[in-house]
Design a protein around this motif. Structure first.
Motif, PDB file in Angstrom:
ATOM      1  N   UNK A   1       0.734  -1.335   0.048  1.00 28.43           N
ATOM      2  CA  UNK A   1       0.136  -0.031   0.025  1.00 28.43           C
ATOM      3  C   UNK A   1       0.939   1.424   0.073  1.00 28.43           C
ATOM      4  N   UNK A   2       1.295   1.702  -1.254  1.00 24.75           N
ATOM      5  CA  UNK A   2       2.133   3.011  -1.462  1.00 24.75           C
ATOM      6  C   UNK A   2       2.910   3.298  -0.074  1.00 24.75           C
TER       7      UNK A   2
ATOM      8  N   UNK B   1      -3.620   3.229  -2.532  1.00 22.49           N
ATOM      9  CA  UNK B   1      -3.202   2.804  -3.885  1.00 22.49           C
ATOM     10  C   UNK B   1      -2.069   1.505  -3.406  1.00 22.49           C
ATOM     11  N   UNK B   2      -2.574   0.592  -4.701  1.00 27.98           N
ATOM     12  CA  UNK B   2      -1.297  -0.658  -4.332  1.00 27.98           C
ATOM     13  C   UNK B   2      -0.365  -0.267  -5.437  1.00 27.98           C
ATOM     14  N   UNK B   3       1.038  -0.738  -4.925  1.00 29.44           N
ATOM     15  CA  UNK B   3       2.045  -0.584  -5.962  1.00 29.44           C
ATOM     16  C   UNK B   3       2.735  -1.821  -5.715  1.00 29.44           C
ATOM     17  N   UNK B   4       3.659  -2.031  -6.922  1.00 28.76           N
ATOM     18  CA  UNK B   4       4.378  -3.134  -6.872  1.00 28.76           C
ATOM     19  C   UNK B   4       5.862  -2.782  -6.575  1.00 28.76           C
ATOM     20  N   UNK B   5       6.358  -3.551  -5.707  1.00 30.33           N
ATOM     21  CA  UNK B   5       7.498  -3.068  -4.934  1.00 30.33           C
ATOM     22  C   UNK B   5       8.737  -4.405  -5.393  1.00 30.33           C
TER      23      UNK B   5
ATOM     24  N   UNK C   1       3.289   2.439  -9.157  1.00 31.82           N
ATOM     25  CA  UNK C   1       1.739   2.555  -8.781  1.00 31.82           C
ATOM     26  C   UNK C   1       1.229   1.740  -9.877  1.00 31.82           C
ATOM     27  N   UNK C   2       0.213   0.927  -9.221  1.00 33.91           N
ATOM     28  CA  UNK C   2      -0.560  -0.170 -10.157  1.00 33.91           C
ATOM     29  C   UNK C   2      -2.262   0.252 -10.249  1.00 33.91           C
ATOM     30  N   UNK C   3      -2.609   0.530  -9.203  1.00 36.36           N
ATOM     31  CA  UNK C   3      -4.174   0.753  -9.163  1.00 36.36           C
ATOM     32  C   UNK C   3      -4.559   1.416  -7.999  1.00 36.36           C
TER      33      UNK C   3
END
Length: 310
Positions: A147-148, A267-271, A159-161
């Motif tokens: 989560x961001x 916000x859901x991010x790819x890490x 950032x994805x969605x």
């Protein structure tokens, strides 16, 4: 200290005794005992407390097992990448998924990887964002959805969605998908919320403080499954991303309504880690994970989500 000793250590820790470990390792029991004895002599500590009921790890043993698992996992991954099936991309990739999205994504991701890259084996680790970030930084997982998070030199994010939070309750709660509910209205209801410092709890508490609202929190939990069970048990309403209860809503077990005044978004991010190389198998799985998420949003399987990535 060698890999045989570390594997014996981890196997005894997981099975609880030397006899079962020798069966798993396919070596005789005295050989397993000798590997443990050599480790203890080299380190000068006791790794197990021996009893009639089995082998219990000491504090030193628990510490070493944690590191040994990481070493053995890295070795397994290296073997898979160095010697994959002829003409294919191979390796072991561990993906960290959030509890709310794990059911939606895990099966679709494994299916996609098996179809496109049969030489890659996917491991799914589920956890809250804080745990996933620590596992990523420690090298226990290869990539994760978060989560961001706050910027840190240890990870890079994309950032994805973005998705809105919803109020969730039983069918007789009066909540309707097309009728937003305000936080002020929810403040008069018994609420079941995640325990602090969960990201959703921080968002809700901050929004309540800005409006000088006193929330009636009747229960707190750090487990999504318990949060859902308490709502199903009639103990109160909760606040969740709708994806977390999409199946229950479809089956008529729960109802949900968008939260407004304020609209709470996450916000859901790819890490990915910055302290080690992102291997080709990891890049392949990341590509499919992003594709899987985009497809879920496009097909409306991820309610209240808006795609942000290019």
């Amino acid at each position: 200290m060698d890999f045989k000793q570390l594997r014996a250590l981890v196997t005894v820790a997981e099975t609880g005794n030397v006899t079962r470990a020798s069966t798993v390792l396919n070596i005789v029991q005295p050989a397993v005992s000798r590997q443990l004895k050599l480790l203890e002599e080299e380190l000068g500590v006791t790794l197990f407390e021996r009893s009639r009921h089995g082998m219990d790890l000491t504090e030193a043993g628990r510490t070493l097992v944690e590191y040994a698992r990481r070493v053995l996992n890295e070795l397994d991954r290296a073997r898979a990448e160095i010697a994959p099936a002829r003409g294919s991309i191979g390796g072991i990739v561990t993906v960290g998924l959030l509890p709310s999205a794990c059911d939606l994504l895990s099966s679709a991701l494994v299916t996609a990887v098996a179809a496109r890259y049969p030489g890659i084996r996917v491991r799914i680790s589920m956890g809250y964002a804080g745990y996933l970030q620590r596992w990523l930084e420690a090298g226990e997982i290869d990539t994760a959805l978060l989560y961001d998070p706050k910027p840190t030199p240890a990870i890079q994010t994309r950032q994805l969605l973005e998705e809105g939070l919803w109020a969730v309750g039983l069918p007789d709660s009066g909540l309707k998908r097309d009728v937003p509910v305000t936080l002020r209205e929810l403040a008069t209801k018994p609420l079941i919320l995640p325990s602090a410092p969960h990201g959703i709890r921080a968002l809700v508490d901050h929004a309540a403080a800005l409006q000088s609202l006193q929330l009636q929190v009747v229960a707190e939990t750090n487990a999504l499954s318990v949060q859902r069970s308490l709502v199903l048990g009639g103990h109160g309403l909760t606040i969740l991303p709708s994806i977390a209860v999409a199946e229950d809503i479809a089956r008529g077990l729960l109802n949900a309504a968008p939260l407004t005044q304020p609209t709470l978004l996450r916000k859901i991010v790819l890490a990915l880690p910055t302290n080690r190389q992102t291997t080709l198998p990891v890049r392949c799985v990341v590509e499919l994970l992003v594709e899987t998420m985009r497809e879920a949003v496009d097909r409306k399987h991820w309610p209240a989500a808006r795609w942000l990535a290019e």
